[in-house]
Design an enzyme around this catalytic site. Sequence first.
Site, PDB file in Angstrom:
ATOM      1  N   GLU A   1       0.842  -1.195   0.000  1.00 22.37           N
ATOM      2  CA  GLU A   1       0.000   0.000   0.000  1.00 22.37           C
ATOM      3  C   GLU A   1       0.876   1.243   0.000  1.00 22.37           C
ATOM      4  OE1 GLU A   1      -3.518  -0.765   2.951  1.00 22.37           O
ATOM      5  OE2 GLU A   1      -1.744  -1.785   3.692  1.00 22.37           O
TER       6      GLU A   1
ATOM      7  N   LYS B   1       2.159   4.700   1.220  1.00 26.90           N
ATOM      8  CA  LYS B   1       2.205   5.318   2.545  1.00 26.90           C
ATOM      9  C   LYS B   1       1.875   6.805   2.387  1.00 26.90           C
ATOM     10  CE  LYS B   1       5.169   5.478   6.644  1.00 26.90           C
ATOM     11  NZ  LYS B   1       5.159   6.930   6.858  1.00 26.90           N
TER      12      LYS B   1
ATOM     13  N   ASP C   1       1.114  10.590   3.354  1.00 24.47           N
ATOM     14  CA  ASP C   1       1.762  11.445   4.343  1.00 24.47           C
ATOM     15  C   ASP C   1       0.730  12.343   5.003  1.00 24.47           C
ATOM     16  OD1 ASP C   1       3.921  12.213   5.766  1.00 24.47           O
ATOM     17  OD2 ASP C   1       4.707  13.613   4.284  1.00 24.47           O
TER      18      ASP C   1
ATOM     19  N   TYR D   1      -8.081   8.152   3.842  1.00 20.18           N
ATOM     20  CA  TYR D   1      -7.959   6.829   3.228  1.00 20.18           C
ATOM     21  C   TYR D   1      -7.891   5.783   4.345  1.00 20.18           C
ATOM     22  CZ  TYR D   1      -7.070   8.138  -1.662  1.00 20.18           C
ATOM     23  OH  TYR D   1      -7.184   8.602  -2.944  1.00 20.18           O
TER      24      TYR D   1
ATOM     25  N   LYS E   1      10.762   3.568   2.818  1.00 21.98           N
ATOM     26  CA  LYS E   1      10.718   5.012   2.577  1.00 21.98           C
ATOM     27  C   LYS E   1      11.535   5.327   1.338  1.00 21.98           C
ATOM     28  CE  LYS E   1       9.139   7.488   5.364  1.00 21.98           C
ATOM     29  NZ  LYS E   1       9.541   7.895   6.715  1.00 21.98           N
TER      30      LYS E   1
ATOM     31  N   CYS F   1      27.217  36.185  18.849  1.00 19.45           N
ATOM     32  CA  CYS F   1      25.817  35.747  18.788  1.00 19.45           C
ATOM     33  C   CYS F   1      24.990  36.771  18.026  1.00 19.45           C
ATOM     34  CB  CYS F   1      25.270  35.575  20.205  1.00 19.45           C
ATOM     35  SG  CYS F   1      23.501  35.189  20.257  1.00 19.45           S
TER      36      CYS F   1
ATOM     37  N   CYS G   1      22.442  38.407  20.860  1.00 20.26           N
ATOM     38  CA  CYS G   1      22.855  39.197  22.030  1.00 20.26           C
ATOM     39  C   CYS G   1      24.271  39.747  21.929  1.00 20.26           C
ATOM     40  CB  CYS G   1      22.710  38.366  23.304  1.00 20.26           C
ATOM     41  SG  CYS G   1      23.883  36.986  23.424  1.00 20.26           S
TER      42      CYS G   1
ATOM     43  N   CYS H   1      26.260  30.101  21.767  1.00 18.00           N
ATOM     44  CA  CYS H   1      26.243  31.317  22.575  1.00 18.00           C
ATOM     45  C   CYS H   1      26.213  30.896  24.034  1.00 18.00           C
ATOM     46  CB  CYS H   1      25.017  32.168  22.233  1.00 18.00           C
ATOM     47  SG  CYS H   1      24.811  33.574  23.353  1.00 18.00           S
TER      48      CYS H   1
ATOM     49  N   CYS I   1      20.517  35.586  26.864  1.00 21.19           N
ATOM     50  CA  CYS I   1      20.260  35.545  25.418  1.00 21.19           C
ATOM     51  C   CYS I   1      18.779  35.270  25.200  1.00 21.19           C
ATOM     52  CB  CYS I   1      21.116  34.472  24.760  1.00 21.19           C
ATOM     53  SG  CYS I   1      20.960  34.411  22.961  1.00 21.19           S
TER      54      CYS I   1
END
Length: 686
Positions: A122, A124, A126, A235, A324, A418, A421, A436, A442
């Site tokens: 079948e 698959k 998503d 389905y 997959k 960063c 910050c 950071c 931050c």
Amino acid sequence: MLDLFATHDAQRDAQDNIRTLTERLHYLNHQYYQNDVSEVTDQEFDQLLRELQALEKQYPEYALPNSPTQRVGGTITKQFPTQEHRFPMLSLANTYSETDLREFDERVQKGLEGAEYQYVCELKFDGVAMSLRYEHGQLTQGVTRGDGTRGDVVTSNVRTIKTLPLHLREDAERAAPADFEVRGEIFMPLNVFNDLNAEREQNGEALLANPRNAASGTLKLQDSAQVAARRLRFYAYSFLSTGRHFPTHSAALQALKRWGLPVSDTWRLCGTIDEVLAFIHEWDKKRFELPVATDGIVIKIDDLRQQELLGYTAKSPRWAIAYKYPAEAGRTRLNEIIYQVGRTGAVTPVALLDPVPLAGTVVKRASVHNANQIAALDLRLGDLVFVEKGGEIIPKITGVDLSARPADAVPIVYPTACPACGTPLVRPEGEAHFRCPNERGCAPQLKSKLEHYVSRKALNIDGLGAETVGRFFDLGLVRDAADLYDLPRRRDELVNLERLGEKSVQRMFAGLDASKEVPFDRVLFGLGIRYVGETVAEKLAAHYRSIDPILNASVEELAAVPEVGGVIAESVTAWAQDAANRELVERLKAAGVQMQLTGEAPQPLSDRLNGLTFVLSGVFEQHSREELEQVIVRNGGKVTGSISKKLSYLVAGDKMGPAKREKATALNVPIIGETDLLAMVTDGGL
């Protein structure tokens, strides 16, 4: 008296008309959505629906439970209750390898001892796994997969799906059981997804990542009228009930379709693994012609008795596997790199791209992971890059078309400070990410910690989603998780905030109260300690039972806990030694948050394994790894994650990595199998 009879006759006529219109509209829906037959025009259908709505409004007592008028929505659900599944919704083992499929087939042959068998293949789809319950032919409940044991009851939203029968069709060949469940996938068609994103883009809203996320978010909408507008579809792929009603899975699929349930016609019976692989190759490209996103093929043993014989592991059936498809790739231009700061301070580069269609969606952003990948790919602004979607969900850059590199392509210079910050970035030895270190000041880190604490898998605080806590943070109302429990003192301030109001604030306060009953393992996960995911939090909570022993444990003691190990132990210890974190724990305790497990700890079965330590590696035939850990612990032994001279035994399963075997051999650590371990405890420990 004549008026009384006239009234009675009018009511009887109304009841008959409601029943007739309901049956007619159900029939027309089935013809249109299942058989692609339009027996009436859209205008005629809408007129019949309006007649039924008018009659139901005038005579609500005669409206049928599964009236077609429910498909237009209108039900408002403030909170979805959860319910335990009668039949657990287990996940499937996944593979991207045809070799793995042949090995799966060999295990099936072995398990069935040479008996003949067939597979059902079948597509698959998503979307969102859903369990539907039908009683006496009527749809009575829709429950999401959730964690596989419990899910959200979203019946009012499920009823809006027009391809889904609210009552079943009669079937002369086999009547539907009085009570059964249908498992299937709710999905958002690609054209609906694209239309929705186009509308969001015009309105300046954030785009939805993919159709699966869009379907999941839609099912969580509180207004079923909004759900109806999203035009979800369904389905069916499985039938479940007590007792045996069909000899094979394929027979069940055929019956579901005769009863009016939507079953994709793309499934096929395959007699050999070679036929399975041919089916997979056939749909590799052909699947993109479908109006729904797909990401693989599900392969199941057809005979239901053979399914029972093969049985289950703790997490998935042994009679099914999902293949997959490899990620689809495309080529597009890299325009800019932006840098995002995460909960743990990791600075992640994100590529901004020219839009490119990929696996059914339009990709505009992609992950570049870290500075190492930028250097390894030699990325430059203006490059034409290759992009693929890992698992067809998260786009990532995998290469550069050097033959098309423009002369003015600009080398990418990774920031030294960063971006949020300004704190100089650090790169811990052995790590790929710059970080950071300003975790107390931050803003993105602090905000992400709050979002993590209230998230569904952690405290799951109703009325306090990521957007709300982020807004509270920006307004200076909260800075850490403990501040959330001080919000009730600021009721007057909160109710006057835009888009909140009294009802929203009440719901939030109720959610905060409910979060005080969330089990300790989820609270531990919600604290956001680096490397402490759901599984590690469960293991630590089960081992120590409360927060204080965890905070006071040494690195060596923590590392001996199953699934923990040295790196996680060092992270937990460093977190526990920070005075601000200990203060946070004390404030959460004072607020009433659960900082210990309730109930009795599992009682030991014997002391047969006292003084012995074990490492488990590989896949086991009779039991899951978690079950074998319990065998060891409840019989006095200990489980660790690393091999050393002090280790008593390495328990080897199928597909154990060669490195552990080599290390155990070099250190003269005995290597045993699952049956050897179970023989060491005379009752098997289970």
